[in-house]
Design a protein around this motif. Sequence first.
Motif, mmCIF file in Angstrom:
data_model
loop_
_atom_site.group_PDB
_atom_site.id
_atom_site.type_symbol
_atom_site.label_atom_id
_atom_site.label_comp_id
_atom_site.label_asym_id
_atom_site.label_seq_id
_atom_site.Cartn_x
_atom_site.Cartn_y
_atom_site.Cartn_z
ATOM 1 N N VAL A 14 0.877 -1.278 0.113
ATOM 2 C CA VAL A 14 0.025 0.068 -0.146
ATOM 3 C C VAL A 14 0.875 1.318 -0.014
ATOM 4 O O VAL A 14 0.551 2.278 -0.756
ATOM 5 C CB VAL A 14 -0.776 0.128 1.198
ATOM 6 C CG1 VAL A 14 -1.561 1.396 1.547
ATOM 7 C CG2 VAL A 14 -1.947 -1.049 1.159
ATOM 8 N N ARG A 197 -1.055 9.710 -0.919
ATOM 9 C CA ARG A 197 -1.875 8.867 -1.987
ATOM 10 C C ARG A 197 -2.046 7.505 -1.385
ATOM 11 O O ARG A 197 -2.816 6.523 -1.962
ATOM 12 C CB ARG A 197 -0.858 8.684 -3.146
ATOM 13 C CG ARG A 197 -0.878 9.891 -4.132
ATOM 14 C CD ARG A 197 0.059 9.684 -5.331
ATOM 15 N NE ARG A 197 -0.650 8.627 -5.867
ATOM 16 C CZ ARG A 197 0.194 7.438 -6.676
ATOM 17 N NH1 ARG A 197 1.590 7.918 -6.816
ATOM 18 N NH2 ARG A 197 -0.474 6.873 -7.549
ATOM 19 N N SER A 198 -1.373 7.268 -0.205
ATOM 20 C CA SER A 198 -1.506 6.118 0.853
ATOM 21 C C SER A 198 -1.356 6.321 2.104
ATOM 22 O O SER A 198 -0.688 7.030 2.610
ATOM 23 C CB SER A 198 -0.673 5.034 -0.075
ATOM 24 O OG SER A 198 0.884 5.314 0.309
ATOM 25 N N ILE A 215 -10.930 6.869 6.590
ATOM 26 C CA ILE A 215 -9.941 6.347 5.578
ATOM 27 C C ILE A 215 -10.501 5.470 4.620
ATOM 28 O O ILE A 215 -10.031 5.506 3.427
ATOM 29 C CB ILE A 215 -8.700 5.750 6.371
ATOM 30 C CG1 ILE A 215 -7.996 7.013 7.169
ATOM 31 C CG2 ILE A 215 -7.724 5.001 5.432
ATOM 32 C CD1 ILE A 215 -6.900 6.403 8.152
ATOM 33 N N GLN A 216 -11.264 4.571 5.068
ATOM 34 C CA GLN A 216 -11.904 3.740 4.217
ATOM 35 C C GLN A 216 -12.781 4.332 3.230
ATOM 36 O O GLN A 216 -13.139 4.004 2.151
ATOM 37 C CB GLN A 216 -12.718 2.544 4.817
ATOM 38 C CG GLN A 216 -11.625 1.550 5.444
ATOM 39 C CD GLN A 216 -12.549 0.400 6.608
ATOM 40 O OE1 GLN A 216 -13.581 0.770 7.076
ATOM 41 N NE2 GLN A 216 -11.579 -0.351 7.059
ATOM 42 N N SER A 219 -10.795 5.988 0.568
ATOM 43 C CA SER A 219 -10.382 4.733 -0.692
ATOM 44 C C SER A 219 -11.364 4.243 -1.462
ATOM 45 O O SER A 219 -11.029 4.228 -2.663
ATOM 46 C CB SER A 219 -9.800 3.622 0.379
ATOM 47 O OG SER A 219 -9.695 2.594 -0.551
ATOM 48 N N LEU A 224 -7.794 6.642 -2.562
ATOM 49 C CA LEU A 224 -6.505 6.542 -1.698
ATOM 50 C C LEU A 224 -6.300 5.207 -1.460
ATOM 51 O O LEU A 224 -7.068 4.213 -1.039
ATOM 52 C CB LEU A 224 -7.203 7.163 -0.276
ATOM 53 C CG LEU A 224 -5.980 7.161 0.923
ATOM 54 C CD1 LEU A 224 -4.833 8.122 0.718
ATOM 55 C CD2 LEU A 224 -6.858 7.471 2.206
ATOM 56 N N ARG A 225 -5.006 4.826 -1.513
ATOM 57 C CA ARG A 225 -4.437 3.459 -1.177
ATOM 58 C C ARG A 225 -4.588 3.154 0.382
ATOM 59 O O ARG A 225 -3.666 4.245 1.116
ATOM 60 C CB ARG A 225 -3.252 3.126 -1.895
ATOM 61 C CG ARG A 225 -3.072 3.283 -3.301
ATOM 62 C CD ARG A 225 -4.067 2.404 -3.870
ATOM 63 N NE ARG A 225 -3.966 2.562 -5.400
ATOM 64 C CZ ARG A 225 -3.387 1.607 -6.144
ATOM 65 N NH1 ARG A 225 -2.771 0.602 -5.852
ATOM 66 N NH2 ARG A 225 -3.477 1.639 -7.589
ATOM 67 N N ALA A 226 -5.119 2.178 1.022
ATOM 68 C CA ALA A 226 -5.223 2.342 2.520
ATOM 69 C C ALA A 226 -5.179 0.986 2.975
ATOM 70 O O ALA A 226 -5.745 0.074 2.367
ATOM 71 C CB ALA A 226 -6.409 3.374 2.749
ATOM 72 N N ASP A 245 -9.346 -3.899 8.077
ATOM 73 C CA ASP A 245 -8.756 -4.538 7.119
ATOM 74 C C ASP A 245 -7.995 -5.823 7.510
ATOM 75 O O ASP A 245 -8.240 -6.964 6.749
ATOM 76 C CB ASP A 245 -8.151 -3.663 6.088
ATOM 77 C CG ASP A 245 -8.731 -2.557 5.476
ATOM 78 O OD1 ASP A 245 -10.200 -2.710 5.129
ATOM 79 O OD2 ASP A 245 -8.140 -1.494 5.551
#
Length: 266
Positions: A14, A197-198, A215-216, A219, A224-226, A245
Motif C-alpha cells: 500500500v 496517496r496512501s 480512511i476507508q 479509499s 486513496l490506497r489504504a 482490514d
Amino acid sequence: MTQAMEVAERAAAVLAHRPAGLLTDIDGTISRVTAPPEAATVEPAARAALARLATVLDVVAVVSGRSAADARRLVDVPGLVYIGNHGLERWHDGQVTASPEATRFRDRMARVAAQMQATLTLPGVRVEDKDLTLSIHYRETADPASAEEAVRAALLPVSEAEGLVVRPGRMVFEVRPPITMNKGTAARDLIRERGLRSVVFVGDDVTDLDAMTEIQRLSAEQGLRALTVGVVGPETPPAIAEQADMTVDGVDGVIAFLTALADRLG
C-alpha cells in the motif's frame, strides 16, 4: 509467515504509492494500557520502529485521545506529527495549536470536570481534565461494571445540560465538545494537507473507528490506497476487528508489524 509479517507485507504494498503516511494510536497500540494512564510508557521497540519509518515515509503521525503535548512527551520521536484530544489539537514546532471551535467550550468542560471531581467519590474513579476534553477513568475500581453505571448516571445529565458529547471507551468515558472533529477528521485533514496517496492506520479502541471509517471512505470514493489495522485483545470492542482490514494481536503484534514494515521499507 506470521500474522504480523502478513500485515507488514500488505502495508508495504500500500505504502509504495507515494506520498505515503502511517498513523497510529498510542494507548493499547504502541503502549500497554495501564492504571493509572500516567504510568504508561511506549514500548522501546515500537519507538525504534516509528523512528525508522519516519526516515522512509512522507508522514508518520500519532493520533491520540491524550493531549497533543502528552502524546509528544510519551512517544518522544522527532519528526512525527502529534495530534491530540481526538483531533482537537496538534503539537508543532514546540507548541500546541488548538481548534478554535473546541476552545469555545472550555468553560463548559471545566464546569463538568469540577462537578465530576466533587460527585464521583468512588475509590478508583479518576477525573482527567485535558482542557479541551475530559476523561473519566474507572479501570482502578474494585467493581468496574458497577462503576461504569455509576459514572454514566452521574456524567450524562451534567454533560448533556452543558451541551457536551459523551462517548464510551475501554473503561473510560470521554466528554467532548459538540463539534464534528474526531480522529477521522484529523486523519482526513492530514491526508489532504500532505497530499498523501496512501496511508496505513493502526488503532485499538472505539475512537479509532472514526479514523478507520473515514480512511476507508476516502479509499472507496477518492482512490486513496489504504490499510486499516485493528489491534485485538481481551478488552477490544468487537467493532474493531469487524471494521479493520487486517488485525494484529495486542501491543506485541503491533511491535512485530511495525518492525517488519520498517525492515521492508528501509
